[in-house]
Write a protein that holds these residues in place. Structure first.
Motif, mmCIF file in Angstrom:
data_model
loop_
_atom_site.group_PDB
_atom_site.id
_atom_site.type_symbol
_atom_site.label_atom_id
_atom_site.label_comp_id
_atom_site.label_asym_id
_atom_site.label_seq_id
_atom_site.Cartn_x
_atom_site.Cartn_y
_atom_site.Cartn_z
ATOM 1 N N LYS A 377 1.575 5.145 -6.081
ATOM 2 C CA LYS A 377 0.236 5.033 -5.483
ATOM 3 C C LYS A 377 0.267 5.272 -3.976
ATOM 4 C CE LYS A 377 -0.264 0.739 -6.769
ATOM 5 N NZ LYS A 377 1.053 0.448 -7.373
ATOM 6 N N SER A 378 1.155 4.546 -3.296
ATOM 7 C CA SER A 378 1.216 4.699 -1.839
ATOM 8 C C SER A 378 1.631 6.107 -1.443
ATOM 9 C CB SER A 378 2.192 3.696 -1.230
ATOM 10 O OG SER A 378 1.663 2.400 -1.298
ATOM 11 N N THR A 379 2.538 6.690 -2.217
ATOM 12 C CA THR A 379 2.959 8.058 -1.916
ATOM 13 C C THR A 379 1.774 9.014 -2.053
ATOM 14 O OG1 THR A 379 5.147 7.474 -2.759
ATOM 15 C CG2 THR A 379 4.706 9.803 -2.447
ATOM 16 N N PHE A 419 -3.832 0.172 6.057
ATOM 17 C CA PHE A 419 -2.410 0.264 5.698
ATOM 18 C C PHE A 419 -2.007 -0.873 4.764
ATOM 19 C CE2 PHE A 419 -3.004 2.563 9.562
ATOM 20 C CZ PHE A 419 -2.183 3.668 9.419
ATOM 21 N N GLN A 420 -1.054 -0.563 3.860
ATOM 22 C CA GLN A 420 -0.585 -1.598 2.944
ATOM 23 C C GLN A 420 0.003 -2.769 3.733
ATOM 24 O OE1 GLN A 420 1.939 -0.202 -0.211
ATOM 25 N NE2 GLN A 420 2.342 -2.255 -0.959
ATOM 26 N N HIS A 421 0.766 -2.441 4.789
ATOM 27 C CA HIS A 421 1.227 -3.487 5.708
ATOM 28 C C HIS A 421 0.383 -3.348 6.963
ATOM 29 C CE1 HIS A 421 4.568 -4.194 3.048
ATOM 30 N NE2 HIS A 421 4.740 -2.891 2.996
ATOM 31 N N LEU A 508 -8.358 2.673 1.254
ATOM 32 C CA LEU A 508 -7.766 1.355 1.452
ATOM 33 C C LEU A 508 -6.500 1.235 0.608
ATOM 34 C CD1 LEU A 508 -11.086 -0.700 1.044
ATOM 35 C CD2 LEU A 508 -10.138 0.242 3.144
ATOM 36 N N ASP A 509 -5.374 0.917 1.269
ATOM 37 C CA ASP A 509 -4.114 0.772 0.531
ATOM 38 C C ASP A 509 -3.830 -0.709 0.287
ATOM 39 O OD1 ASP A 509 -1.751 1.206 -0.723
ATOM 40 O OD2 ASP A 509 -0.732 2.147 0.968
ATOM 41 N N GLU A 510 -3.998 -1.129 -0.950
ATOM 42 C CA GLU A 510 -3.762 -2.516 -1.361
ATOM 43 C C GLU A 510 -4.380 -3.544 -0.413
ATOM 44 O OE1 GLU A 510 -0.529 -3.672 -3.447
ATOM 45 O OE2 GLU A 510 0.179 -1.680 -4.007
ATOM 46 N N PRO A 511 -5.692 -3.484 -0.210
ATOM 47 C CA PRO A 511 -6.314 -4.423 0.736
ATOM 48 C C PRO A 511 -6.226 -5.871 0.270
ATOM 49 C CG PRO A 511 -7.999 -3.238 -0.483
ATOM 50 C CD PRO A 511 -6.688 -2.604 -0.836
HETATM 51 MG MG MG Z 1 2.324 0.830 -2.562
#
Ligand code: MG
Ligand code: ADP
Length: 586
Positions: A377-379, A419-421, A508-511
């Motif tokens: 997913k993040s990729t 960002f996820q982080h 949104l990445d894993e909010p």
């Molecule tokens: Mg991820």
């Protein structure tokens, strides 16, 4: 009270020569001013922007030798030599910066060492620069026919320039370009995602520091009335760095404190150490080295932080009511094809992290991209936003191919992300962090900011940042330091920052990752509200329950491939999806 500290300090320094203080004090104070001008540049470069230069003394040398050579050999007026010296230093900084600042960390420090050594070698070996004897007989300065000399007359000029430089630096840091500069040290990826060219601001700070060093060198030449190679060598370059670090990396006034401490202590040590050790030499360098280690251990933020405790903390006056809105982009019509991800592929060596995945996002929709950990997913997200380069396939955004563009160019086209982080500048306020998002909708540059000609636009930026914070229910926390927030509010702040870019598509990445139940509900509420306002969102999420009630459509990934796509109900009913999730952890 805080309003009076600077004028009072400035008045004391400018009027010092008129007071009955010994000449020796004036000399020391002049040195402190000269050093402070140089280390001020390093505070911005090293302390704020996180870049190291060992070659500042060489830039001082360019200013000093240019003044010396042109004045004594060609009889050129000092104001013209100032211009020539500064131009040469700026040109050298542009060249060094252009060659090294696009590359990673170590190239600039190495290049500045080479530059410092090469310049010092030139000074010491060129007949026309007087070799080791240098150049003597530099005339003293005059302003409007007033002869300044080298003592009480010159002191006010040195300090006027030092104070003006400090004011310019303070104003720069509190501005649109200044926030970009403050993001360089720890927030480059985020800054680029907000449309900021980090290279451009690295170069700006490097050139500004070289400019200040050359001005100090010009003053130095007229103060000493002679120049020789030794004050412009690598040792001195390290000493300037020492002043900046000792005084307080990141604090403009730390440059002054560091310069004062180094000058006064150096002077005492030069007398004391030879008496103690019995032979003469540059032993103070050893003492400075030891002190530097101790300071870095026990006061990594420098000595200024101890002074700062006694000073009132400045508060931002909320002066932006009624500011004109920032320009907005035309939005896509509801249902229009926004994002077309067409068979994108990413391989890391032998691993196929994303295997020919296709999906589309239409304007007004919330699309979820879910899958177990490691599904890709993040990729996929990073391929769409330009953080990673594609191994195959295409990404079209609003009808234009965006694959291969750097993330700041993609941001310019109306894609904005979180960002996820969480990526933020912890020492900036929430309001300032969100205002970073308004970067592309504003234009004030560094010179405008130093001259305070950017205030109308700043009010617009802060009005917009506050509006976006109000939209997610965080207006009450705008003056808090971002680093002091809990994770939930930090994630919301990132959404406000992304909204501040006026995006056509929000990614949104894993909010919801790491949020408590209450915080997840609040986040869900914000996203629902954004959808009702017509915002299009691509939501990457691991938590299936979170996306179920929110999304219009869901794309499910597993092992880099698209498993299925459908409505939340269809996805929930799918045995394949259940197996994918069961197979990994639940
Ligand atoms: Mg991820
Ligand atoms: P997700 O976000 O769905 O949890 P990722 O996209 O982060 O998954 O990762 C997908 C796969 O690609 C994982 O196996 C991961 O280890 C691998 N991967 C991700 N980034 C890199 C990288 N930079 N180098 C090598 N492998 C990577």
């Amino acid at each position: 009270m805080s309003r009076w500290i600077f004028p009072a300090f400035a008045a004391v320094m400018l009027l010092l020569p008129a007071l009955p203080v010994p000449d020796f004090w004036i000399t020391q104070s002049t040195y402190i001013g000269l050093y402070a001008i140089v280390s001020l540049g390093l505070v911005l470069l090293t302390g704020v922007a996180g870049l190291t230069s060992f070659g500042q003394a060489a830039f001082v040398g360019v200013g000093a030798y240019t003044a010396a050579f042109l004045a004594t050999k060609l009889g050129i007026s000092p104001w013209l030599t100032l211009f020539v010296g500064v131009t040469l230093a700026v040109a050298a900084a542009l060249l060094l910066g252009a060659l090294t600042l696009r590359m990673s960390g170590h190239y600039l420090p190495l290049a500045t060492i080479a530059w410092g050594l090469a310049l010092n070698y030139t000074m010491a070996n060129m007949e026309w620069l007087g070799k080791y004897d240098g150049i003597l007989g530099i005339p003293a300065l005059s302003i409007f026919g007033v002869h300044l000399g080298t003592g009480r007359g010159l002191h006010p000029l040195v300090w006027a320039i030092a104070l003006a430089a400090a004011l310019a630096a303070l104003r720069l840091l509190d501005s649109r370009p200044g926030r970009a500069i403050r993001a360089l040290k720890n927030g480059s990826t985020m800054a680029e995602a907000m449309g900021i060219s980090t290279f451009r601001y690295k170069l700006t700070v490097f050139v500004f520091a070289a400019f200040l060093a050359a001005v100090s060198g010009w003053l130095f030449a007229h103060f000493q009335r002679s120049v020789s190679p030794s004050p412009f060598g690598i040792n001195k370059g390290i000493e300037y760095l020492f002043m900046a670090v000792l005084g307080g990396v990141g604090h403009v006034w730390g440059a002054f404190l560091g310069s004062a401490v180094v000058r006064l202590v150096e002077d005492k040590l030069q007398v004391l150490l030879p008496q103690l050790i019995g032979t003469s030499g540059n032993f103070e360098t050893i003492v400075f080295g030891i002190v530097l280690v101790v300071v870095l251990k026990y006061a990594p933020d420098g000595l200024w932080t101890f002074v700062q405790r006694w000073l009132p903390t400045p508060v931002r006056v909320r002066d932006w009511d009624g500011a004109a809105p920032l320009p907005t982009a035309t939005k896509p019509a509801r249902g229009e094809l926004l994002l077309d991800v067409d068979r994108v592929r990413k391989t890391f060596g032998g691993l196929v992290a994303v295997n020919d995945v296709s999906f589309q996002v239409r304007a007004g929709d919330i699309v979820g991209l879910i899958g177990p950990n490691g599904a890709g997913k993040s990729t996929t997200f990073n391929l769409v936003t330009g953080v990673l380069s594609l191994s195959g396939g295409a990404v079209n955004f609003r009808g234009q191919a965006v694959a291969g563009l750097p993330s700041r160019q993609i941001a310019r086209r109306g894609m904005s992300r979180t960002f996820q982080h969480v990526k933020m500048i912890p020492e900036m306020t929430v309001l300032e962090n969100v205002a970073l998002g308004g970067y592309l909708r504003s234009s004030a540059g560094s010179v405008k900011a130093m001259l305070r000609l950017d205030r109308a636009e700043e009010r617009q930026l802060f009005a917009e940042a506050e509006r976006q914070l109000a939209r997610i229910g965080m207006a009450g926390q705008m003056h808090e330091l971002a680093g002091n927030l809990a994770l939930g509010p930090q994630r919301l702040m990132e959404i406000a920052r992304a909204l501040c870019t006026d995006p056509a598509l929000l990614l949104l990445d894993e909010p919801a990752a790491g949020l408590r139940h209450k915080e997840k509900q609040a986040l869900g509420e914000v996203l629902r509200q954004l959808k009702s306002e017509g915002m299009s969102i691509l939501l990457v999420e691991h938590d299936m329950d979170f996306v179920m009630g929110l999304t219009d459509r869901i794309v499910v990934m597993e092992f880099g491939t698209k498993l299925m796509e459908g409505t939340p109900a269809e996805v929930q009913a799918s045995p394949a999806v259940r197996a994918a999730y069961l197979g990994t952890e639940h």
